[in-house]
Design an enzyme around this catalytic site. Structure first.
Site, PDB file in Angstrom:
ATOM      1  N   ASP A  35      13.793  77.976 -53.082  1.00  0.00           N
ATOM      2  CA  ASP A  35      14.222  78.851 -52.720  1.00  0.00           C
ATOM      3  C   ASP A  35      15.545  78.418 -52.375  1.00  0.00           C
ATOM      4  OD1 ASP A  35      14.917  81.775 -51.335  1.00  0.00           O
ATOM      5  OD2 ASP A  35      13.233  82.302 -51.077  1.00  0.00           O
ATOM      6  N   TYR A 143      19.040  97.958 -58.539  1.00  0.00           N
ATOM      7  CA  TYR A 143      17.912  97.510 -58.980  1.00  0.00           C
ATOM      8  C   TYR A 143      17.342  98.066 -59.428  1.00  0.00           C
ATOM      9  CZ  TYR A 143      14.007  96.217 -56.912  1.00  0.00           C
ATOM     10  OH  TYR A 143      12.079  95.111 -56.694  1.00  0.00           O
TER      11      TYR A 143
HETATM   12  N1  SER Z   1      10.261  97.853 -52.825  1.00  0.00           N
HETATM   13  C1  SER Z   1      10.848  97.440 -53.920  1.00  0.00           C
HETATM   14  C2  SER Z   1      11.669  99.015 -52.881  1.00  0.00           C
HETATM   15  O1  SER Z   1      12.049  99.643 -52.235  1.00  0.00           O
HETATM   16  C3  SER Z   1      10.234  98.564 -54.772  1.00  0.00           C
HETATM   17  O2  SER Z   1      10.840  98.301 -55.937  1.00  0.00           O
HETATM   18  O3  SER Z   1      12.778  98.438 -53.398  1.00  0.00           O
END
Ligand code: SER
Length: 317
Positions: A35, A143
């Protein structure tokens, strides 16, 4: 040839427990944790550890050579909520770490890759109930965009360069050992911690926000199972839908009350509400079941019991 595993992002929520489990199965010296910074005591004491920046391809390559690595689990990523605060950084980390590992595999330095995708690949135009494996995907978070693009690249590297990369779309993951960092589903972890520590929780999602979730034990089982499957059984080389349970903040609070009768919940939405509203409420994971025998074990009740018992012991220490 012996299996030698490298986990990049081993100190995160999933990385920590994945490392411990893989060490239990394969022996500690066959599993190298790495990491950008050191992790918790249990992880650090359980076997070899290296500092790796997932954006530094040469740095990764050095460790591959040092330990004759055959498999890489790339668990480093910036999640949905933090990603909205640092869009360029999230894109850079999530995409370039993947390219580094895919290219090292293309160059023959890695035999098998695990890379996690997420329910965040889906967006507001996706059917929300029992979301199919193949459907409309117009994610609205950085994301989600990075995970969707990553899925396309995984499939591309498999088709074009024969890179054996395997992936699942994790739902929100609930665990007690290591806290999640910067996701929208994190409320479902905080709520258990707060129930035991202060007896109440102020939820940043409203009471009827239903999201797909999974207990860590199931997530680890799925990850190891897809990596152990025969290559011909992995028919989807983008990423597999995966499911266990779905619930709202109100439903999880009711469940917690069965164990902590005085528990109180309040609701104050923040920017994460919009992210949650863009995601599915439940997921159809029949392909994972058909292709490599996926089956979840924990539901809301058994998870709550296990979570609260484990946290109770952790806080007693
Ligand atoms: N747990 C993640 C998030 O809330 C979803 O992949 O970003």
């Amino acid at each position: 040839m012996n299996k030698q595993i490298l986990i990049i992002g081993a100190c995160g929520q999933i990385g920590t427990e994945l490392t411990l489990k893989l060490r239990e199965i394969n022996g500690k010296n066959a599993v190298i944790a790495s990491d950008i910074r050191e992790g918790n005591e249990e992880l650090m004491q359980s076997g070899p550890f290296e500092i790796i920046d997932a954006l530094n391809k040469d740095g990764i390559e050095k460790i591959l050579d040092k330990y004759a690595i055959t498999e890489v689990y790339l668990m480093a990523a910036m999640l949905s909520a933090v990603g909205e605060k640092y869009p360029a950084k999230a894109w850079e980390l999530n995409m370039n770490s993947l390219f580094n590992v895919l290219n090292l595999a293309k160059e023959g330095k890695i035999k098998k890759i695990f890379w996690p995708s997420s329910i965040a690949v889906f967006g507001p135009t996706t059917p929300k109930q029992k979301t199919p494996q193949k459907t409309i995907m117009e994610p609205s978070t950085v994301y989600g965009m990075s995970k969707l693009a990553g899925e396309r690249w995984c499939e591309y590297y498999f088709n074009k360069y024969n890179v054996d990369v395997r992936s699942i779309r994790y739902p929100g993951i609930i665990s007690w050992k290591t806290n999640p960092g910067g996701g929208t589903t994190d409320y479902a972890v905080e709520i258990y911690n707060n129930a035991l520590l202060v007896g109440k929780y102020d939820s940043f999602l409203n009471k009827s926000t239903k999201l797909p979730m999974m207990y860590m034990d199931d997530a680890i089982t799925a990850t190891i199972k897809i990596m152990d499957a025969k290559p011909e059984n992995i028919k989807i080389r983008s990423s597999y839908n995966l499911a266990a349970m779905s619930f709202t903040p109100e439903e999880i609070a009711l469940e917690i009350k069965k164990f902590v009768p005085n528990f109180e919940i309040s609701y104050h939405e923040d920017f994460r509400q919009r992210i949650a509203d863009s995601w599915p409420q439940s997921i159809d994971d029949s392909k994972a079941k058909e292709d490599w025998g996926w089956k979840h074990k924990f539901d809301l009740h058994t998870m709550s019991e296990n979570m609260l018992n484990s946290l109770h012991k952790k806080f007693e220490k």
